[in-house]
Design a protein around this motif. Structure first.
Motif, PDB file in Angstrom:
ATOM      1  N   ARG A  94     123.633 -28.490  23.492  1.00  0.00           N
ATOM      2  CA  ARG A  94     122.657 -27.267  23.653  1.00  0.00           C
ATOM      3  C   ARG A  94     122.739 -25.907  23.524  1.00  0.00           C
ATOM      4  N   ARG A  95     123.993 -25.717  24.584  1.00  0.00           N
ATOM      5  CA  ARG A  95     124.712 -24.302  24.360  1.00  0.00           C
ATOM      6  C   ARG A  95     125.282 -23.980  23.061  1.00  0.00           C
TER       7      ARG A  95
ATOM      8  N   LEU B 165     132.543 -34.083  27.308  1.00  0.00           N
ATOM      9  CA  LEU B 165     131.092 -33.829  27.448  1.00  0.00           C
ATOM     10  C   LEU B 165     130.182 -34.787  26.335  1.00  0.00           C
ATOM     11  N   ALA B 166     129.465 -34.711  26.889  1.00  0.00           N
ATOM     12  CA  ALA B 166     127.284 -35.787  26.572  1.00  0.00           C
ATOM     13  C   ALA B 166     127.686 -35.470  25.119  1.00  0.00           C
TER      14      ALA B 166
ATOM     15  N   ARG C  77     136.404 -42.269  26.422  1.00  0.00           N
ATOM     16  CA  ARG C  77     136.268 -40.436  25.384  1.00  0.00           C
ATOM     17  C   ARG C  77     136.511 -40.700  24.306  1.00  0.00           C
TER      18      ARG C  77
ATOM     19  N   ASP D 101     124.613 -35.713  24.270  1.00  0.00           N
ATOM     20  CA  ASP D 101     123.442 -34.781  24.157  1.00  0.00           C
ATOM     21  C   ASP D 101     123.404 -34.066  25.799  1.00  0.00           C
ATOM     22  N   GLY D 102     124.607 -33.891  26.595  1.00  0.00           N
ATOM     23  CA  GLY D 102     124.483 -32.846  27.050  1.00  0.00           C
ATOM     24  C   GLY D 102     124.426 -31.334  27.025  1.00  0.00           C
ATOM     25  N   PRO D 103     124.360 -30.457  28.059  1.00  0.00           N
ATOM     26  CA  PRO D 103     124.321 -29.076  28.060  1.00  0.00           C
ATOM     27  C   PRO D 103     125.287 -28.153  27.051  1.00  0.00           C
ATOM     28  N   GLU D 104     126.394 -28.893  27.564  1.00  0.00           N
ATOM     29  CA  GLU D 104     127.427 -27.571  26.289  1.00  0.00           C
ATOM     30  C   GLU D 104     126.926 -27.782  24.508  1.00  0.00           C
TER      31      GLU D 104
ATOM     32  N   TYR E 214     134.729 -30.717  19.892  1.00  0.00           N
ATOM     33  CA  TYR E 214     134.690 -31.467  21.075  1.00  0.00           C
ATOM     34  C   TYR E 214     135.382 -33.162  21.832  1.00  0.00           C
TER      35      TYR E 214
ATOM     36  N   GLU F 277     134.167 -36.201  23.753  1.00  0.00           N
ATOM     37  CA  GLU F 277     132.535 -36.626  23.880  1.00  0.00           C
ATOM     38  C   GLU F 277     132.565 -37.530  24.961  1.00  0.00           C
TER      39      GLU F 277
END
Length: 283
Positions: A74-75, A66-67, A98, A69-72, A89, A91
Motif C-alpha cells: 500500500r505504501r 510482505l503480504a 515465500r 495486501d499488506g502495508p508495504e 519483493y 511475497e
C-alpha cells in the motif's frame, strides 16, 4: 495516437526496507519529474535479493516476506500515485510459503502480481515457485511481467504476448558470471546474455520490453545493471549500462506494435499445430 514515456531502473537495494523505500521514492519522484508514466524497479527492490545462489539460507534469513495486501505494498502504491510502478519483493503466501514476486501498482492499488516461475541454481531453497504467466490491463496499456531467469525461456514471453501484452516488464537481480568473471562488467558473458535475452524476447514477440536490474554487489553476487527499454523490432531505445541509472524512452506503443507486425507478424504467422515434441528417430 499518443506517446508513452517509460523507464527502467538499475540501482542497488538491500535488506534495509526503509532505505529501499527511500531509494524507491527518490526514483519515483525523479521519474515523475520527467513525465514518466510507467516505471520498472528491479527484482527484490523491497528487502533485497539472496546473498548467494548456493546456500543463501545459511547466510541470513533472507528478505522480509510482505503480504500482497499488506502495508508495504500500500505504501508503494501511495508513492506511485498517478504513475504505474512495477517492483520486485518477497511475497508471503497464504500457505506460509515465500515467493519471489513482482507487483504492479498505481495509487488505486494493485493491478497485477507475478510469482517467479523459473528458479536458477539454489533459489528453490528460499522460494516456492509460481505456476503461470498472465497479462493485465493498466492505465498505460496491457502489461505482462516476469522475473529474471523467466526471460531465459521463450515460452514465458510468448505466453504474455499471446495473452495480449503490449509491454513486457522483466525485473531482475541478474549477476555477472560466477566462474571466470570479467574484470570489466561490460565484457562479462552473463551481461551479454542478459542483453541478448532482452532483445530477443522483444523481437520474437514484437512487443515493447522494459528490463530493470540491480547494480552493485550483495553478498557473493555482483549485478550487471544494464536496465533498458527495447522496441518491438529488438532495438534498444535506452540503456543504463552496467552502472546505476534510469533508462528513459518515449514511444507510441500501439503504433510501434502495428508497424512492427504489419508485414512480418510473428504471432499471426505461428503454426502451433507443428510445434509438437518430436520422438527420437531410429537409425
Amino acid at each position: 495516437m499518443s506517446a508513452l514515456r517509460m523507464a527502467a531502473v538499475a540501482d542497488r537495494f538491500g535488506r534495509d526496507l526503509e532505505e529501499d523505500f527511500r531509494v524507491a521514492e527518490r526514483l519515483i519522484e525523479d521519474a515523475r519529474g520527467q513525465d514518466v508514466r510507467l516505471l520498472a524497479l528491479p527484482e527484490a527492490c523491497l528487502g533485497g535479493y539472496l546473498l548467494s545462489l548456493d546456500d543463501a539460507a545459511a547466510l541470513d534469513d533472507g528478505p522480509p516476506a510482505l503480504a500482497l495486501d499488506g502495508p508495504e505494498i500500500r505504501r508503494l502504491a501511495a508513492l506511485a500515485g498517478e504513475m504505474t510502478v512495477v517492483a520486485g519483493y518477497c511475497e508471503a503466501g497464504p500457505d506460509g510459503d515465500r515467493y519471489n514476486s513482482v507487483v504492479c501498482v498505481t495509487g488505486d492499488g494493485v493491478l497485477g502480481n507475478h510469482r517467479k516461475v523459473h528458479q536458477p541454481l539454489g533459489e528453490d531453497a528460499s522460494y516456492a515457485s509460481g505456476d503461470r504467466f498472465h497479462a493485465f490491463d493498466t492505465p498505460v496499456g496491457r502489461i505482462g511481467m516476469m522475473i529474471c531467469y523467466d526471460k531465459a525461456f521463450p515460452e514465458s514471453a510468448r505466453a504474455l504476448a499471446l495473452a495480449g501484452a503490449q509491454i513486457g516488464v522483466c525485473v531482475s537481480a541478474w549477476p555477472g558470471a560466477r566462474t571466470h568473471p570479467a574484470a570489466d562488467l561490460d565484457n562479462d558473458r552473463w551481461k551479454r546474455r542478459f542483453d541478448l535475452f532482452d532483445r530477443a524476447r522483444a523481437l520474437e514477440n514484437q512487443i515493447v520490453w522494459l528490463s530493470a536490474n540491480q547494480t552493485g554487489t550483495f553478498g557473493s553476487l555482483r549485478f550487471v545493471g544494464s536496465a533498458k527499454v527495447v522496441d518491438p523490432g529488438g532495438d534498444v531505445l535506452a540503456d543504463t549500462g552496467v552502472t546505476a541509472g534510469v533508462a528513459v524512452a518515449e514511444l507510441d506503443v500501439a503504433h510501434a506494435l502495428e508497424t512492427a507486425r504489419r508485414s512480418m507478424g510473428h504471432l499471426r504467422d505461428r503454426r502451433p499445430e507443428t510445434y509438437t515434441h518430436a520422438g527420437a528417430v531410429s537409425a
